[in-house]
Design a protein around this motif. Sequence first.
Motif, PDB file in Angstrom:
ATOM      1  N   LEU A 152       0.821  -1.215   0.000  1.00  0.00           N
ATOM      2  CA  LEU A 152       0.000   0.000   0.000  1.00  0.00           C
ATOM      3  C   LEU A 152       0.853   1.263   0.000  1.00  0.00           C
ATOM      4  N   ASP A 153       2.080   1.175   0.520  1.00  0.00           N
ATOM      5  CA  ASP A 153       3.003   2.300   0.411  1.00  0.00           C
ATOM      6  C   ASP A 153       3.342   2.559  -1.061  1.00  0.00           C
ATOM      7  N   GLU A 154       3.556   1.481  -1.811  1.00  0.00           N
ATOM      8  CA  GLU A 154       3.817   1.596  -3.265  1.00  0.00           C
ATOM      9  C   GLU A 154       2.621   2.209  -3.982  1.00  0.00           C
ATOM     10  N   VAL A 155       1.443   1.689  -3.666  1.00  0.00           N
ATOM     11  CA  VAL A 155       0.206   2.179  -4.303  1.00  0.00           C
ATOM     12  C   VAL A 155       0.024   3.673  -4.032  1.00  0.00           C
ATOM     13  N   ALA A 156       0.151   4.058  -2.754  1.00  0.00           N
ATOM     14  CA  ALA A 156      -0.044   5.461  -2.369  1.00  0.00           C
ATOM     15  C   ALA A 156       0.962   6.364  -3.075  1.00  0.00           C
ATOM     16  N   ALA A 157       2.214   5.912  -3.166  1.00  0.00           N
ATOM     17  CA  ALA A 157       3.258   6.720  -3.818  1.00  0.00           C
ATOM     18  C   ALA A 157       2.915   6.954  -5.288  1.00  0.00           C
TER      19      ALA A 157
ATOM     20  N   ILE B 202     -11.153   3.268   2.291  1.00  0.00           N
ATOM     21  CA  ILE B 202     -10.512   2.065   2.827  1.00  0.00           C
ATOM     22  C   ILE B 202      -9.000   2.172   2.696  1.00  0.00           C
ATOM     23  N   LEU B 203      -8.506   2.799   1.625  1.00  0.00           N
ATOM     24  CA  LEU B 203      -7.057   2.986   1.477  1.00  0.00           C
ATOM     25  C   LEU B 203      -6.519   3.921   2.556  1.00  0.00           C
ATOM     26  N   GLN B 204      -7.204   5.047   2.788  1.00  0.00           N
ATOM     27  CA  GLN B 204      -6.765   5.984   3.831  1.00  0.00           C
ATOM     28  C   GLN B 204      -6.723   5.297   5.201  1.00  0.00           C
TER      29      GLN B 204
ATOM     30  N   SER C  38      -3.414   4.557   7.559  1.00  0.00           N
ATOM     31  CA  SER C  38      -3.365   5.001   8.970  1.00  0.00           C
ATOM     32  C   SER C  38      -3.093   3.827   9.908  1.00  0.00           C
ATOM     33  N   ARG C  39      -3.822   2.736   9.683  1.00  0.00           N
ATOM     34  CA  ARG C  39      -3.672   1.551  10.535  1.00  0.00           C
ATOM     35  C   ARG C  39      -2.246   1.020  10.496  1.00  0.00           C
ATOM     36  N   LEU C  40      -1.609   1.112   9.324  1.00  0.00           N
ATOM     37  CA  LEU C  40      -0.256   0.575   9.143  1.00  0.00           C
ATOM     38  C   LEU C  40       0.831   1.584   9.523  1.00  0.00           C
ATOM     39  N   GLY C  41       0.412   2.744  10.024  1.00  0.00           N
ATOM     40  CA  GLY C  41       1.386   3.757  10.446  1.00  0.00           C
ATOM     41  C   GLY C  41       2.077   4.445   9.282  1.00  0.00           C
ATOM     42  N   LEU C  42       1.418   4.456   8.120  1.00  0.00           N
ATOM     43  CA  LEU C  42       1.985   5.105   6.929  1.00  0.00           C
ATOM     44  C   LEU C  42       1.278   6.427   6.675  1.00  0.00           C
ATOM     45  N   PRO C  43       1.956   7.385   6.030  1.00  0.00           N
ATOM     46  CA  PRO C  43       1.254   8.642   5.725  1.00  0.00           C
ATOM     47  C   PRO C  43       0.089   8.394   4.763  1.00  0.00           C
ATOM     48  N   THR C  44      -1.034   9.057   5.016  1.00  0.00           N
ATOM     49  CA  THR C  44      -2.216   8.914   4.153  1.00  0.00           C
ATOM     50  C   THR C  44      -1.984   9.682   2.850  1.00  0.00           C
TER      51      THR C  44
ATOM     52  N   GLY D 132      -0.456  16.939   0.868  1.00  0.00           N
ATOM     53  CA  GLY D 132      -0.494  18.250   1.529  1.00  0.00           C
ATOM     54  C   GLY D 132      -1.759  19.020   1.192  1.00  0.00           C
ATOM     55  N   HIS D 133      -2.732  18.359   0.548  1.00  0.00           N
ATOM     56  CA  HIS D 133      -4.032  18.981   0.233  1.00  0.00           C
ATOM     57  C   HIS D 133      -5.046  17.874  -0.024  1.00  0.00           C
ATOM     58  N   ASP D 134      -6.293  18.284  -0.294  1.00  0.00           N
ATOM     59  CA  ASP D 134      -7.342  17.296  -0.573  1.00  0.00           C
ATOM     60  C   ASP D 134      -6.983  16.457  -1.799  1.00  0.00           C
ATOM     61  N   ILE D 135      -7.585  15.280  -1.887  1.00  0.00           N
ATOM     62  CA  ILE D 135      -7.300  14.369  -2.994  1.00  0.00           C
ATOM     63  C   ILE D 135      -8.021  14.868  -4.245  1.00  0.00           C
ATOM     64  N   ALA D 136      -7.254  15.371  -5.203  1.00  0.00           N
ATOM     65  CA  ALA D 136      -7.811  15.919  -6.449  1.00  0.00           C
ATOM     66  C   ALA D 136      -6.680  15.989  -7.474  1.00  0.00           C
ATOM     67  N   PRO D 137      -7.010  15.939  -8.774  1.00  0.00           N
ATOM     68  CA  PRO D 137      -8.333  15.775  -9.367  1.00  0.00           C
ATOM     69  C   PRO D 137      -8.773  14.310  -9.404  1.00  0.00           C
ATOM     70  N   VAL D 138     -10.075  14.114  -9.173  1.00  0.00           N
ATOM     71  CA  VAL D 138     -10.656  12.773  -9.145  1.00  0.00           C
ATOM     72  C   VAL D 138     -11.823  12.726 -10.131  1.00  0.00           C
ATOM     73  N   ILE D 139     -11.978  11.591 -10.804  1.00  0.00           N
ATOM     74  CA  ILE D 139     -13.105  11.387 -11.722  1.00  0.00           C
ATOM     75  C   ILE D 139     -13.800  10.097 -11.310  1.00  0.00           C
TER      76      ILE D 139
END
Length: 238
Positions: free
Chosen positions: A85-90, A113-115, A119-125, A131-138
Amino acid sequence: MSSSTAPWIDAPLLGFDTETTGTDVASDRIVTVALVHSVGPGRANETVATWLIDPEMDIPEPAQRVHGISTEHARAHGMNAAAALDEVAALIVEALAKDVPLVAFNIGFDLAILQNELSRLGLPTLTERLGHDIAPVIDGLVIDRGVDRYRKGKRTLTDVLAHYGLEQDGRLHTADVDVSATLDVVRAIAAKYPQVAGSTLADLHREQMGWHLRWAEGMNEWLTKKGKTPDVNTAWPL
């Protein structure tokens, strides 16, 4: 929109989907993730990355029936959740930083569920990394509800594919097949509704927030009338 900028539908998109142990974003776990980098219509223009994850809990029978992944298979072949999930988030953050939109069908679930997993795994969301809201999203589901508000019937991915006359190739509820199908849906909506294709990503993101709010308030009203808890989240995408 300035004529020098290609419409977002002709620029790269990053499709995203998860398959999970269940539908509770607070307590369930991610079993697979697919990220599909798409530079145009058709499978030849897609680069697919998938992760199989050991959720470190039993995968309940109903979830196994949906995505076909057993507890034993995930244990034997799945990656460590934190590493995956660290790879995915990056990769998601890298795309969003370049203004490549994150595309999904009912993205609120996958992002929540990813966020929670991060958090549960102690990784940055995602929000902490960006550093801002998740955007742009479709969100194919939110846009379909927005542009065709009064259409009767269900709006599962299968139903929406059928509505736009799209062939489904492969088995839905395999994360990468769902992503490719969602990208097809989004392109079909953009082709049918020029106002969607002609919108900037920032405007379309804002519009989806409004469409989702309108739908969620309607659902909560209906639930209240039925004597049920009006628990539909009015915020979008998170």
